[in-house]
Design an enzyme around this catalytic site. Structure first.
Site, PDB file in Angstrom:
ATOM      1  N   SER A   1      -3.602  33.404 -37.197  1.00 37.49           N
ATOM      2  CA  SER A   1      -3.305  31.987 -37.455  1.00 37.49           C
ATOM      3  C   SER A   1      -4.565  31.128 -37.388  1.00 37.49           C
ATOM      4  CB  SER A   1      -2.275  31.472 -36.444  1.00 37.49           C
ATOM      5  OG  SER A   1      -2.716  31.706 -35.126  1.00 37.49           O
TER       6      SER A   1
ATOM      7  N   THR B   1      23.348  -4.085 -57.129  1.00 37.13           N
ATOM      8  CA  THR B   1      24.130  -2.951 -56.619  1.00 37.13           C
ATOM      9  C   THR B   1      24.449  -2.124 -57.859  1.00 37.13           C
ATOM     10  OG1 THR B   1      26.253  -4.080 -56.852  1.00 37.13           O
ATOM     11  CG2 THR B   1      25.151  -4.292 -54.707  1.00 37.13           C
ATOM     12  N   HIS B   2      24.460  -0.825 -57.710  1.00 40.89           N
ATOM     13  CA  HIS B   2      24.646   0.078 -58.864  1.00 40.89           C
ATOM     14  C   HIS B   2      23.581  -0.164 -59.932  1.00 40.89           C
ATOM     15  CE1 HIS B   2      28.730   0.748 -57.177  1.00 40.89           C
ATOM     16  NE2 HIS B   2      28.677  -0.554 -56.938  1.00 40.89           N
TER      17      HIS B   2
ATOM     18  N   SER C   1      -3.404   7.551 -69.815  1.00 43.73           N
ATOM     19  CA  SER C   1      -2.924   8.746 -70.496  1.00 43.73           C
ATOM     20  C   SER C   1      -4.036   9.258 -71.382  1.00 43.73           C
ATOM     21  CB  SER C   1      -1.692   8.396 -71.329  1.00 43.73           C
ATOM     22  OG  SER C   1      -1.548   9.319 -72.388  1.00 43.73           O
TER      23      SER C   1
ATOM     24  N   LYS D   1      -1.444   3.193 -72.084  1.00 41.92           N
ATOM     25  CA  LYS D   1      -0.706   3.484 -70.855  1.00 41.92           C
ATOM     26  C   LYS D   1      -1.453   3.164 -69.573  1.00 41.92           C
ATOM     27  CE  LYS D   1       2.594   6.171 -70.582  1.00 41.92           C
ATOM     28  NZ  LYS D   1       4.004   6.038 -70.290  1.00 41.92           N
TER      29      LYS D   1
ATOM     30  N   GLU E   1       4.489   7.231 -57.814  1.00 38.78           N
ATOM     31  CA  GLU E   1       5.244   8.426 -58.192  1.00 38.78           C
ATOM     32  C   GLU E   1       4.940   9.591 -57.261  1.00 38.78           C
ATOM     33  OE1 GLU E   1       5.203   9.110 -62.642  1.00 38.78           O
ATOM     34  OE2 GLU E   1       3.970   7.312 -62.473  1.00 38.78           O
TER      35      GLU E   1
ATOM     36  N   TYR F   1       9.613  33.117 -25.944  1.00 36.11           N
ATOM     37  CA  TYR F   1       8.650  32.982 -27.039  1.00 36.11           C
ATOM     38  C   TYR F   1       8.795  34.117 -28.037  1.00 36.11           C
ATOM     39  CZ  TYR F   1       4.434  32.874 -29.785  1.00 36.11           C
ATOM     40  OH  TYR F   1       3.563  32.836 -30.849  1.00 36.11           O
TER      41      TYR F   1
ATOM     42  N   GLN G   1       4.647  30.774 -34.369  1.00 36.98           N
ATOM     43  CA  GLN G   1       3.343  30.511 -34.968  1.00 36.98           C
ATOM     44  C   GLN G   1       3.494  29.783 -36.300  1.00 36.98           C
ATOM     45  OE1 GLN G   1       0.046  33.349 -34.408  1.00 36.98           O
ATOM     46  NE2 GLN G   1       0.192  33.737 -36.588  1.00 36.98           N
TER      47      GLN G   1
ATOM     48  N   LYS H   1       3.234  25.587 -37.253  1.00 38.71           N
ATOM     49  CA  LYS H   1       2.061  24.727 -37.365  1.00 38.71           C
ATOM     50  C   LYS H   1       1.830  24.146 -38.743  1.00 38.71           C
ATOM     51  CE  LYS H   1       0.343  27.026 -33.454  1.00 38.71           C
ATOM     52  NZ  LYS H   1       1.591  27.844 -33.467  1.00 38.71           N
TER      53      LYS H   1
HETATM   54  N1  ARG Z   1      -1.007  31.989 -32.230  1.00 40.92           N
HETATM   55  C1  ARG Z   1       0.168  32.022 -31.418  1.00 40.92           C
HETATM   56  C2  ARG Z   1       1.140  30.924 -31.824  1.00 40.92           C
HETATM   57  O1  ARG Z   1       0.747  30.073 -32.521  1.00 40.92           O
HETATM   58  C3  ARG Z   1      -0.199  31.827 -29.988  1.00 40.92           C
HETATM   59  C4  ARG Z   1       0.746  32.430 -29.024  1.00 40.92           C
HETATM   60  C5  ARG Z   1       0.740  33.899 -29.155  1.00 40.92           C
HETATM   61  N2  ARG Z   1       1.412  34.526 -28.098  1.00 40.92           N
HETATM   62  C6  ARG Z   1       1.721  35.806 -28.132  1.00 40.92           C
HETATM   63  N3  ARG Z   1       2.295  36.312 -27.111  1.00 40.92           N
HETATM   64  N4  ARG Z   1       1.452  36.525 -29.174  1.00 40.92           N
HETATM   65  O2  ARG Z   1       2.298  30.925 -31.482  1.00 40.92           O
END
Ligand code: ARG
Length: 467
Positions: free
Chosen positions: A31, A163-164, A285, A291, A298, A325, A330, A333
């Site tokens: 990551s 409206t509408h 354009s 244009k 948009e 977890y 991961q 993000k």
């Molecule tokens: N890169 C991982 C994440 O974003 C960090 C945590 C990883 N933990 C693990 N036990 N592999 O979630």
């Protein structure tokens, strides 16, 4: 081999493994390509953890000083673009830890005492997102201020309220703009509210069960400015509903942006001609020389799709996860990062564009005159003379039909003609048939009368100044 991430270039975790990861798996699981964005939060979290370890007698003074020195250098390397991110070190956390150990030796290896990447990453994301919440709150305030300032110049500018998408009743352009201020004000409230739940500290949960080390979690929370601790270690490492809330907020806010953008596109079309945008927000354009297209508006509308998509991605990411977890997390993000970036850029550019919008008041007024926008006012007038409202509604429909047949506005009918529909109509009727008469009459709280709208503008100004 040891568990030092530097000891084996192929394996960042332990001696248990007897073969290196394939290049494909490495790429698939890494990551660092995106989570390096958390680097500053990661360092801040690590420094707070180390400081607490020292205060608890777990980490020596020299180790703490070494960690501080190493992290300062790493920060400088990252800021200068000189930090060498390594895919084989998987993520931002292991990259920074490995570099720290390379710089300061054993102190770097002691940093991870009583901590897991699971509570570390949850802490980092929350720290980072908290900062972004504050940045977005400022942008939302700017967006509102731009709308309020434009509204201030247009409390007497009449446009058709729809409206509408059919002409309904006259409203002021200011009143219309303030509707969006209300939406963005609620978005700001939502943001402030969810920030409270973002701002809780997971560190101390370790991998999932807590830790046997005598950590002082309150101390870390204070150092990092967290309002509260996460009170269940399993929940602390696995909860991402703070991210879901953020994505929901961002989606709702983008939907508001998108509605405004859509109106700007409509207003700028030749058939309405209500506003004109500065050239810097338009494109031409390659084939049609005449244009000027409202591309920015948009795109604001279009980019709403990706933010709503990110909310779906995050909800789907979480729905099947058992405690605690899982590596699935991961994947939280990129949707979060892109939601923040898209929303921030869009708010910034739209606030600017609104501020520079040229308003064609005459075109708005002409459009309001075309659609019998004061028909309700005539019905209300008759109802005030004692005609039951349903009957008045029918009478006015007949009057509108006659006016349409002659191609004129209601106000262009003579008193005698109007009295042909109901004898109770008097000469005072013409005051209610004008656009301004209609607007002025709606003077209750929340109505479009200029005095009322000016009061709302003052309320918003005071609110934004106090924030
Ligand atoms: N890169 C991982 C994440 O974003 C960090 C945590 C990883 N933990 C693990 N036990 N592999 O979630």
């Amino acid at each position: 081999m040891s568990d030092n991430p530097l000891a084996n270039k192929h394996q960042a975790w332990s001696a248990l493994f007897s073969e290196p990861m394939s290049e494909l798996v490495q790429r698939y699981t890494a990551s660092v390509g995106f989570d390096r964005r958390l680097a500053h939060a990661d360092i801040e979290g690590s420094l707070a953890h180390a400081e607490m370890l020292h205060a608890q007698g777990i980490l020596g003074a020299q180790d703490l000083a070494d960690i501080g020195r190493g992290m300062a250098q790493i920060r400088a390397e990252i800021d200068a673009g000189r930090f060498e991110w390594k895919l084989e070190l998987e993520d931002v956390h292991l990259n920074i830890e490995a570099r720290l150990t390379a710089l300061v030796g054993d102190a770097g290896k002691r940093l991870h005492t009583g901590r897991s990447r699971n509570d570390q990453v949850a802490t980092d994301v929350r720290l980072w997102l908290r900062g972004e919440c504050d940045r977005l709150a400022a942008l939302l305030a700017q967006m509102q201020a731009a709308l309020v300032e434009l509204a201030g110049a247009h409390t007497e500018t009449v446009m058709p309220g729809f409206t509408h998408l059919q002409v309904a009743q006259p409203v002021s352009f200011a009143h219309h703009l303030l509707a969006y201020v209300e939406m963005f004000a609620r978005d700001a409230e939502r943001l402030a509210d969810l920030r409270r739940r973002v701002n809780r500290l997971p560190l101390g949960a370790a991998a999932l069960a807590g830790t046997s080390w005598p950590l002082d979690r309150e101390r870390v929370a204070r150092t990092l400015g967290f309002d509260e601790l996460c009170h269940n270690s399993l929940d602390a490492v696995s909860d991402r509903d703070f991210a879901l809330e953020f994505a929901a907020f961002a989606s709702i806010c983008m939907v508001h942006v998108s509605r405004l953008a859509e109106e700007i596109v409509l207003w700028m079309s030749q058939s309405l001609g209500f506003v004109d945008l500065a050239d810097r927000y338009c494109t031409g354009s390659s084939i049609m020389p005449q244009k000027r297209n409202p591309d920015v508006a948009e795109l604001a509308r279009g980019k709403t799709g990706r933010v709503v998509g990110h909310l779906m991605a995050l909800l789907t990411l979480m729905k099947g996860q058992p405690l605690a977890y899982n590596k699935d997390n991961q994947e939280d993000k990129e949707p979060l990062f892109d939601s923040v970036d898209t929303l921030a850029d869009t708010l910034r550019i739209l606030a600017e564009m609104v501020g520079g919008m040229r308003v064609q008041a005459a075109a708005m007024e002409r459009a309001a005159l075309r659609g019998y926008a004061t028909a309700t006012d005539l019905a209300d007038y008759l109802a005030r003379k004692g005609v039951p409202f349903r009957d008045a509604h029918e009478t006015v429909a007949a009057a509108v039909k006659a006016a349409i047949a002659r191609g004129v506005d209601l106000a262009a009918l003579t008193l005698a003609e109007l009295q042909g529909f109901d004898a109770r109509i008097g000469a005072d009727v013409f005051e209610v048939l004008t656009l301004r008469g209609s607007m002025n009459a709606r003077a209750l709280v929340g109505g479009t009368a200029p005095a009322q709208v000016r009061a709302q503008i003052e309320r918003h100004r005071a609110r934004l100044a106090a924030a």
